[in-house]
Design a protein around this motif. Structure first.
Motif, short mmCIF file in Angstrom:
data_model
loop_
_atom_site.label_atom_id
_atom_site.label_comp_id
_atom_site.label_asym_id
_atom_site.label_seq_id
_atom_site.Cartn_x
_atom_site.Cartn_y
_atom_site.Cartn_z
N ILE A 52 0.86 -1.19 0.00
CA ILE A 52 0.00 0.00 0.00
C ILE A 52 0.89 1.23 0.00
N GLU A 96 -4.32 7.12 -1.18
CA GLU A 96 -3.67 5.83 -0.96
C GLU A 96 -4.11 4.84 -2.03
N LYS A 131 -3.22 0.53 -3.61
CA LYS A 131 -2.57 -0.76 -3.43
C LYS A 131 -2.02 -1.19 -4.78
#
Length: 75
Positions: free
Chosen positions: A11, A38, A40
């Motif tokens: 992440i 954010e 992943k």
């Protein structure tokens, strides 16, 4: 750090942009890659191009040049 330096499943967070081209930076922002978001790192192709990111409930695939325009940090 660049996305290509991250491992699959990691992440990360967008820390900034490494391009001076305003139009290109605007394109990245329109794709949802704003500072502080954010993501992943889902998948990386065998030769590193493209990469797939999961962010804000969706998937985004970036070519190597697009991914290299981002400065990221691991969370």
């Amino acid at each position: 750090m660049k996305i290509r330096e991250m491992k699959t499943g990691t992440i990360g967070r967008v820390a900034g942009y490494s391009t001076d081209d305003r139009r290109y930076r605007q394109k990245l922002i329109q794709m949802g890659l704003v500072r502080g978001v954010e993501f992943k790192l889902e998948r990386v192709a065998p030769l590193g191009d493209p990469v797939e990111l999961r962010l804000q409930g969706g998937s985004l695939t970036l070519r190597k040049a697009e991914a290299d325009a981002l400065n990221v940090e691991e969370v």
